[in-house]
Every structure is written in C-alpha cells, then in structure tokens.
Motif scaffolding. Sequence first.
Motif, PDB file in Angstrom:
ATOM      1  N   ILE A 252       0.360   4.261   0.968  1.00  0.00           N
ATOM      2  CA  ILE A 252       0.132   5.266   2.007  1.00  0.00           C
ATOM      3  C   ILE A 252       1.269   5.200   3.031  1.00  0.00           C
ATOM      4  O   ILE A 252       1.569   4.120   3.540  1.00  0.00           O
ATOM      5  CB  ILE A 252      -1.229   5.026   2.702  1.00  0.00           C
TER       6      ILE A 252
ATOM      7  N   HIS B  29      -7.772   1.658   3.239  1.00  0.00           N
ATOM      8  CA  HIS B  29      -7.406   2.959   2.687  1.00  0.00           C
ATOM      9  C   HIS B  29      -8.208   3.276   1.429  1.00  0.00           C
ATOM     10  O   HIS B  29      -8.605   4.414   1.210  1.00  0.00           O
ATOM     11  CB  HIS B  29      -5.892   3.020   2.408  1.00  0.00           C
TER      12      HIS B  29
ATOM     13  N   CYS C  87       1.691   2.684   6.184  1.00  0.00           N
ATOM     14  CA  CYS C  87       0.798   1.520   6.054  1.00  0.00           C
ATOM     15  C   CYS C  87       1.616   0.308   5.639  1.00  0.00           C
ATOM     16  O   CYS C  87       2.368   0.366   4.681  1.00  0.00           O
ATOM     17  CB  CYS C  87      -0.297   1.787   5.025  1.00  0.00           C
TER      18      CYS C  87
ATOM     19  N   CYS D 237      -4.654  -0.510  -0.083  1.00  0.00           N
ATOM     20  CA  CYS D 237      -5.216  -1.620   0.690  1.00  0.00           C
ATOM     21  C   CYS D 237      -6.710  -1.350   0.921  1.00  0.00           C
ATOM     22  O   CYS D 237      -7.164  -0.212   0.775  1.00  0.00           O
ATOM     23  CB  CYS D 237      -4.469  -1.778   2.014  1.00  0.00           C
TER      24      CYS D 237
ATOM     25  N   CYS E  50       0.851  -1.193   0.000  1.00  0.00           N
ATOM     26  CA  CYS E  50       0.000   0.000   0.000  1.00  0.00           C
ATOM     27  C   CYS E  50       0.890   1.247   0.000  1.00  0.00           C
ATOM     28  O   CYS E  50       1.828   1.334   0.791  1.00  0.00           O
ATOM     29  CB  CYS E  50      -0.889  -0.021   1.240  1.00  0.00           C
TER      30      CYS E  50
END
Length: 78
Positions: free
Chosen positions: A7, A24, A10, A21, A5
């Motif tokens: 982010i 998110h 994460c 994911c 992911c």
Amino acid sequence: MAMPCPIPGCSSRTRPGQLLCGPHWSMVPTELKGRVWSTWRGFTKAKDHQTIMVARQPYLDARAAAISHVANAQAPLL
Ligand SMILES: [Zn+2]
C-alpha cells in the motif's frame, strides 16, 4: 518471509503468507479476501508452466483489486 506492505505510504511489513500488513489486510472486504485466497490456492496447485500461467492471472487480478480497494479507501486520510 516478510515483504513490504504494497500500500502506498505504508512502511509496515506483511506477515508471512499475507498480502498486506495486518491493519491493511483487515480493511479488505471479506468477499475480496476469499477471492485472494481461493485464486492463490489455484495458483499454488498449478503443476506445469502452462497451468501456472493460466492460474496466475485470476490471482494477480484479485491481489490488485484488494490493493486498490485499500489504497482508495485510505486516500482521504492522506
Ligand atoms: Zn500496510
């Protein structure tokens, strides 16, 4: 293929064919999800190098907007 992911912070992996994911991705506003999907479809329909280069940017923009929306939305929790 499961990618990490994107982010920050994460450690989950994305589901196949998804940008983020599950948790998110669910934070991305519907309008922005639609933009990611429609620009992605435009990108995958591109046949030759020049069309690919032209179609790529709107997808990358939508993708970056979705990622920064989620990253900003979760910032206060870090
Ligand atoms: Zn995530």
